[in-house]
Every structure is written in C-alpha cells, then in structure tokens.
Design an enzyme around this catalytic site. Sequence first.
Site, PDB file in Angstrom:
ATOM      1  CE  LYS A 111     -36.514 -38.329  -1.845  1.00  0.00           C
ATOM      2  NZ  LYS A 111     -35.330 -39.077  -1.398  1.00  0.00           N
TER       3      LYS A 111
HETATM    4  C1  PLP Z   1     -34.135 -38.558  -0.974  1.00  0.00           C
HETATM    5  C2  PLP Z   1     -33.197 -39.463  -0.249  1.00  0.00           C
HETATM    6  C3  PLP Z   1     -32.121 -38.983   0.528  1.00  0.00           C
HETATM    7  C4  PLP Z   1     -31.764 -37.504   0.626  1.00  0.00           C
HETATM    8  O1  PLP Z   1     -32.789 -36.699   1.105  1.00  0.00           O
HETATM    9  P1  PLP Z   1     -32.653 -35.095   1.112  1.00  0.00           P
HETATM   10  O2  PLP Z   1     -34.036 -34.592   0.943  1.00  0.00           O
HETATM   11  O3  PLP Z   1     -31.757 -34.771  -0.023  1.00  0.00           O
HETATM   12  O4  PLP Z   1     -32.079 -34.717   2.400  1.00  0.00           O
HETATM   13  C5  PLP Z   1     -31.339 -39.881   1.210  1.00  0.00           C
HETATM   14  N1  PLP Z   1     -31.560 -41.206   1.117  1.00  0.00           N
HETATM   15  C6  PLP Z   1     -32.571 -41.720   0.380  1.00  0.00           C
HETATM   16  C7  PLP Z   1     -32.736 -43.204   0.306  1.00  0.00           C
HETATM   17  C8  PLP Z   1     -33.425 -40.871  -0.326  1.00  0.00           C
HETATM   18  O5  PLP Z   1     -34.421 -41.395  -1.072  1.00  0.00           O
END
Ligand code: PLP
Length: 494
Positions: A111
């Site tokens: 993120k």
């Molecule tokens: C947020 C997150 C995801 C999933 O991301 P999406 O926006 O749902 O595609 C996968 N892995 C980690 C470690 C995350 O923090």
Amino acid sequence: MKFYQSTRSAAEQATAAEAIFRGIAPDGGLYTPTDFSNRQILLDEFLNLSAAQIAELTLARLLDGFSGAELSAIVREGYAKKFETDDLTPVKDVGNAHVLELFRGPTCAFKDVALSLLPLLVTKARDKLGVKDEIVILTATSGDTGKAALQGFCDVPGTRIVVFYPEDGVSDVQKAQMVTQPGENVRVCAVKGNFDDAQTGVKQIFADDLKNRWAAKRGVCLSSANSINLGRLAPQVFYYYKAYADLVRRGAIRAGDPVNFVVPTGNFGDILAGEFARRMGLPVGRLICASNANNVLTDFIRTGVYDRRRPFHKTASPSMDILVSSNLERYLFLASGGDVQGVADCMRRLNEEGVYAAPEAVMQTMRPTFWAGYAADAAVYETIARVWREHGYLMDPHTAVAWNVMEQFRAETNDTAATVVLSTASPYKFSADVLRALGLPAQADGFAAMDALQAATGVPAPERLASLRTMPVRHRDCVEKAEMPVYVQRAVGV
Ligand SMILES: *Cc1c(COP(=O)(O)O)cnc(C)c1O
C-alpha cells in the site's frame, strides 16, 4: 474535458482532479476512465526508463489535467529516500517465476506505493479546484492501510489524519507501527470492537457530515484514504510496467512477449491496476486472481455469480479477508462497455440481496484474460515452507497465496508465458505465521517472532520494523464505537 465518469451514471463526469478530491461519485459509483485509446504507452516509450520515470509516465497518461512537471515533483517527493531502493519495486527471480517485491517502502506493505503519493495528489487536486479547506482523512484499518496512510500524510501541509484500528484486531507489529507514529497532524485511536465496528463507525461519521455539514462550517473537508479513490488506483499501474521492463532488460522475455501476473487481491484493486495497464497497451498475457479462503472472487470469475452470502474466514492473509470487492465495480463498467444501468443494478442487488449475476457479455470479455484460484491457510503454510526449502526465498502469507495459485494455474493450463508473482508484504510483518509455516516454535510476541525468524533464516528483518520495539508510544487513545464521532470532532477542533 472530463475524462472520468461514475460507474453508475453517464451524467456524473469528472476531471481527474475532481475524481481524486471527491473519492467517490455523488451517486455512489466509482470514477473510471471511459476511454483508453488516448492512454496508450508504447514499448519504446518505457523500456529504458528508471522506476521513477515509469511512475511519472503512467500517471501522466492516467491523470488528465496534471502536468508532467507536477507529476514529476509528486513522484520525487513521494518516493525519494522513502523506499529502500531507487528501483522502488525490485523483481527477484525465484525458481521459474519472478517475484515483484512491492514491500520495500516505508511501512513494508504494497500500500506504500499508492499511499506515498495519495496525499500529494489530493492536495494538488484541491489546489487545482481552488478549494481552501483543510483536508481531514478518516480511515478505519485492519492493519496495513492505517500505517501506510499515516506515513503518507504525516506532516503534509493542509492535511490531518485520524486512524481507527480494532483494539484486538491487528498484529503486534502492526499495532506498534501505528502507536509510535510521529507527526503533528496525526491521531491514532483504538476502537473497542472488531474491524467492522471501526469501519461502520467511520462510515457513519461521513454520512452524518454529509447530512449536517459540520466539517465544512469549520473550513474542513473530510476525505478517505480508501482504495476506491482514483488517487490510490492510478499509482499502482506503474509497477506492472516496471516489472515488464525489468524482464526485458534481464533477457527473460523479448519486448512484446506476453507476461502473466498473479495478484493476491481482496478488494480487486491491485489486479484492476493490471487491467488498466493491459488496456494501456502493456503486453499482458493472463491476470491471475489469487484469493484466500474468502474465495468470493474465485467463484465469480469461474461462474459469473458474485455471492457474498457465505461465512467470513479470518486467515493468515488478513489484508485479503474481504467479501465485498469494491473495485470489481469498475471492471464491470469497463467490460460491459460502460453499461451504467447494468452496473447500478448489480450493485443494488449486491447491497439488497447479497448476490448478483454479471451479464454474459462481461464474462465473455473477462474469461480470455482472467483466471482465478484460491489457497486456504494449510496450503499457504506448506507453500511458504516449500519455497523456502527449494529456492531459499522467504515470502509472507499473502505472497504465498499468489505463488500457490500460480502453481495451480500452470498445472491446469500448461501455460508457459513468463510469470510475475506480486509480493505485497514483507514476511517480517507476519513473523508469527511465517515461523509457524517453517515448523519453528511459537514466540511470546511479534518482536520475539521477528528475532527467531531472522535467526533461523538469516534473511535480515527490515530495520523499520525491528526498530519499532524501542520507539516511544505516542498514541494511547481508545474509545467505544459510539464515542468515535466526538473523538473526530475534537481531533479536528470542531
Ligand atoms: C491490501 C493488501 C492486499 C490486497 O490488495 P487489494 O487492494 O485488495 O487488491 C494484499 N496484500 C497485502 C499485504 C495488502 O496489504
């Protein structure tokens, strides 16, 4: 010209700045580009660029109305010296696949790629729209988003951020990341309850403000760092291009060859960014959607029926524990050729009945590109242990979901295209689960688990996680769900 449109009505159009500033369209839809023909990127244009230059280029094609100079400054300020490497998102060869490491940013989760830029995009959008209000970001988090948002908005002029997390719903390391967060403009508060309580509490505050406009009266506007914001989606397109360029440079593929991407996804955000890249001309073979035991997307892609009426599983990959995949709405819009009525109808059914069937035309568009599978925790633990044993590569549970689904994909299809597995978190963010996967003894807390994992594998723990244990705790607030609105009003000085 307005190049973005709500997924639910053709009348709701927006510039990129409006889409980023508003977050969600007034009709509840999500702002989506209506046309990709003017957003193409040719191979010659990006194969020889640096990571930061690719980030600028992809953003420039997506965010009409932002100048090259503006985006260049945003990318520089957002990423420089904040990621472990100027390469931003390195690609590692592991066995006969490639792992795209998206966790080398300030909070060790993918993120960071988007949330390092979002504050700069939102404040630039506000300036373009001539709005003077201070922006207050409200976010409920199940772990990763909260810290990445705090880090991104920390001391950004003209903004404040309030993060709520469930008191007992985040890991030791995730909690330490948030409660030690410095910054003059940040507030972090535990909520007595689970993630849903925190999330509903935040939604009620937004709804109340929409009705009573208390924030605007104080020169403040509330906004969210949620993944439905275009400002979170657009920065994620970059790393698909970056990974492709890396494979060409190291001779793993020739320019123009198709590449498959395996994406561990819950909200359909990360994989949708891959679909954007494909529509912008990147030679993408298959986009492989990887889920954990909450396999609502696997079933949807295989059958065309989206059905959230099923038990919710708490898994070892908590950031994908999601039953309502918000960003799928954008895909329905794109794949149906902009059928806003159809999209609005599906979303109404999902809301009222918990289930909808996508139009057959959508599934016909989807099938040649998308493939889907899932891995439950037992398979995830087995995968972490096996990849470590066979390749000496240590992966976190989210990444292991993707790796396992890649193996299923190859076994079923005999597809031989080069394949990139997106790695979304450092294994040290989930040390206890990774230890367990390797068959090592459990430890007293997350930091002891981090030490034990490092001692056993020799893979260095990121300094930013290891140093948390000695950082002073700055945030001790804890409220009942009912107290959240008052807490926010105090925090913004209303
Ligand atoms: C947020 C997150 C995801 C999933 O991301 P999406 O926006 O749902 O595609 C996968 N892995 C980690 C470690 C995350 O923090």
